[in-house]
Design an enzyme around this catalytic site. Structure first.
Site, PDB file in Angstrom:
ATOM      1  N   GLU A 199       0.798  -1.281   0.061  1.00 64.72           N
ATOM      2  CA  GLU A 199       0.172   0.032   0.040  1.00 64.72           C
ATOM      3  C   GLU A 199       0.853   1.137  -0.141  1.00 64.72           C
ATOM      4  OE1 GLU A 199      -4.010  -1.552   2.218  1.00 64.72           O
ATOM      5  OE2 GLU A 199      -2.758  -0.887   3.457  1.00 64.72           O
TER       6      GLU A 199
HETATM    7  N1  IFG Z   1      -4.430  -4.020   4.139  1.00 67.05           N
HETATM    8  C1  IFG Z   1      -3.089  -3.459   4.857  1.00 67.05           C
HETATM    9  C2  IFG Z   1      -3.180  -3.825   6.369  1.00 67.05           C
HETATM   10  C3  IFG Z   1      -4.541  -3.685   7.200  1.00 67.05           C
HETATM   11  C4  IFG Z   1      -5.633  -4.518   6.547  1.00 67.05           C
HETATM   12  C5  IFG Z   1      -7.001  -4.572   7.175  1.00 67.05           C
HETATM   13  C6  IFG Z   1      -2.014  -5.681   4.397  1.00 67.05           C
HETATM   14  C7  IFG Z   1      -0.852  -6.178   3.437  1.00 67.05           C
HETATM   15  C8  IFG Z   1      -5.804  -3.922   5.131  1.00 67.05           C
HETATM   16  N2  IFG Z   1      -2.057  -4.175   4.289  1.00 67.05           N
HETATM   17  O1  IFG Z   1      -3.333  -6.103   4.261  1.00 67.05           O
HETATM   18  O2  IFG Z   1      -2.276  -2.759   6.980  1.00 67.05           O
HETATM   19  O3  IFG Z   1      -4.793  -2.401   7.360  1.00 67.05           O
HETATM   20  O4  IFG Z   1      -7.597  -5.831   6.614  1.00 67.05           O
END
Ligand code: IFG
Length: 505
Positions: A312
């Site tokens: 992200e």
């Molecule tokens: N995506 C984010 C996490 C967390 C997650 C919650 C990943 C690799 C959504 N990154 O999953 O930091 O916020 O479900």
């Protein structure tokens, strides 16, 4: 009809289901007051595993269960066939005269102990004396894992969990032959591992008011982390530390403004937004900082992996992301560790030693498939199947739902070798179930989201694909209600499962 707590287990009534089960009803063995545990001569590991087994059995049976190398009806031996068993495989023979476990390595003995524990009546899990009849079903089990990496991830950045809480969690996951604990140590809301030379990381970003809704002050000192690593290793669990970067770094930038583009401190964040922070790929201070962190985390981590996150990174340009990753990969290698990264990392050329952890919900992923084609291994963590922070149903009070709702059947009903085109069995290092803690506040919350779905992922990671069967798994899972009640695990009593009665409600 025996009291449910003493309901007999069949030899195959184990999670993960063993590879090969040959019952012999004439060969039941009953543990009695004089039973002893014999361990492989000259092996301190075997002796320690014998003591762990005895510690599991003594409270409910009240038996002495001495552990030694001379005599014992329960034998833990290290004369297994390395080719057939591998490091974690074992052969378990239960006969009227006693129990013999054979493994090529101590990890196999430990795996066999988890199986033995589940073959005893649920009452064995009681903390105090139970009337007994501690019968084990006769026959032979030959067992070994499908995948080497069977992990669970605990996010202690959004909400901090103490050393004791993490140890308790470890005790629960090893029952299902989970052998990796990935600790998500840093994120926008908090930095949870003390780093020498950079004290504000924890003093400021591990302090009071940090975490989602300011809920979770706390951090691991170096001594805490070493204590956890040791505790995990004694249970054949490898700790995988994650320092998430270049995104998810607001907490580091709050503590050290020089890590921002303009050198101006950013505000602490206690919300759950993602994708707004980034290290500065063009500043040398960035890499001096990262090298200090990598050096220290690597020195404290006996396991082979260092997870550098990489997810992200919406606030990092594609070019800067590439520059950043290409600067950081050599730093991890310099300090002797193999990189694991969320699969966005695979957008950059990776050495084949690097591991991509797939976490999204799309049907395909070009970068991950390319990394697999180039010889990298993949850990499969598709959010729509393995994210333990997803709600079970709309009614779930805890959890998120961006990857959809995940009930037990959905957590079980998939195969990692079929998940991504171009990522087949031979590219898979294994599976991992991440538990993000934005909505969690206690160990009970962690347990409710973890159980009963983690056993599904554990079975997918361990058992042969040919044994995969929802009805069988569902019925074997039902027997864990009295076990988890006795263990004090606040599991989610999903209505999909015909939970067995018994044990204090
Ligand atoms: N995506 C984010 C996490 C967390 C997650 C919650 C990943 C690799 C959504 N990154 O999953 O930091 O916020 O479900």
């Amino acid at each position: 009809m025996s009291e449910p707590a003493f309901q007999r287990s069949g030899l195959g009534d184990v999670i993960p289901v063993p590879a090969d089960v040959r019952p012999d009803p004439a060969a039941d063995f009953t543990i009695g007051p004089g039973t002893a545990i014999r361990t492989a001569p000259g092996s301190a590991d075997a002796a320690r595993i014998g003591e762990l087994l005895a510690a599991l059995l003594r409270p409910a049976t009240g038996y002495a269960l001495p552990v030694g190398e001379e005599r014992g009806e329960i034998a833990l031996l290290l004369d297994g066939d390395g080719d057939q068993d591998g490091d974690e495989g074992y052969r378990l023979d239960i006969a009227a005269s006693g129990v013999t476990v054979r493994a090529a390595a101590p990890a196999g003995l430990f795996a066999a102990v988890q199986t033995l524990r589940q073959l005893l009546p649920a009452a064995i899990e009681a903390a105090g004396l139970q009337p007994g009849a501690w019968a084990l079903p006769g026959g032979r089990i030959v067992d070994r894992p499908r995948f080497a990496y069977r992990g669970v991830m605990l996010d202690i950045a959004r909400h901090f969990f103490t050393v004791d809480e993490i140890k308790s969690y470890l005790d629960s996951v090893v029952q299902f032959k989970i052998n990796h604990l990935h600790l998500h140590l840093t994120d926008d809301q908090g930095w949870r591992l003390e780093i020498d030379g950079w004290p504000r990381l924890t003093a400021v970003s591990g302090g009071a008011g940090t975490g989602v809704d300011g809920a979770g002050p706390g951090y691991l000192t170096r001594a805490d982390y070493t204590d956890l690593v040791t505790y995990a290793a004694e249970r054949f669990v490898t700790i995988v530390p994650e320092i998430d970067m270049p995104g998810h770094v607001n907490a580091a930038q709050v503590a050290y403004p020089e890590l921002t583009a303009d050198g101006v401190a950013v505000a602490p964040r206690t919300d759950t937004e993602v994708g707004y922070s980034s290290f500065v790929a063009g500043k040398e201070e960035t890499y001096a900082f990262i090298e200090d962190v990598v050096r220290e985390v690597a020195a404290l981590t006996p396991g082979p992996y260092l997870h550098i996150g990489g997810d992200e990174a919406q606030a990092t340009t594609a070019e800067d992301y590439r520059t950043f990753i290409q600067r950081v990969l050599p730093l991890v290698a310099k300090y002797g560790k193999r990189v694991i990264g969320w699969h966005e990392l695979a957008g950059v050329e990776l050495p084949e030693t690097a591991v991509a952890q797939y976490w999204r919900i799309e049907a395909t992923d070009e970068g991950t498939a390319r990394a697999a084609a180039n010889g990298s291994k993949v850990i499969m963590s598709p959010a729509d199947r393995t994210y333990l922070d997803m709600k079970y149903t709309e009614q779930s009070l805890l959890g998120l739902d961006w990857a959809g709702l995940i009930d037990v059947e959905r957590a079980y009903g998939w195969d990692p070798a079929d998940r991504l085109p171009g990522v087949g069995e031979e590219a898979l290092l294994g599976v991992e179930a991440p538990l993000w803690s934005e909505t969690l506040r206690s160990l009970a919350d962690v347990q409710t989201m973890t159980y009963p779905r983690l056993p599904a992922v554990a079975e997918i990671g361990w058992s042969p694909r040919a044994t995969h069967d929802w009805e069988s798994f569902r019925d074997r899972l039902a027997a864990f209600a009295p076990r988890w009640r006795r263990q004090g695990i606040a599991f989610h009593p999903s209505p999909e499962i015909p939970w067995h009665p018994g044990a204090p409600e």
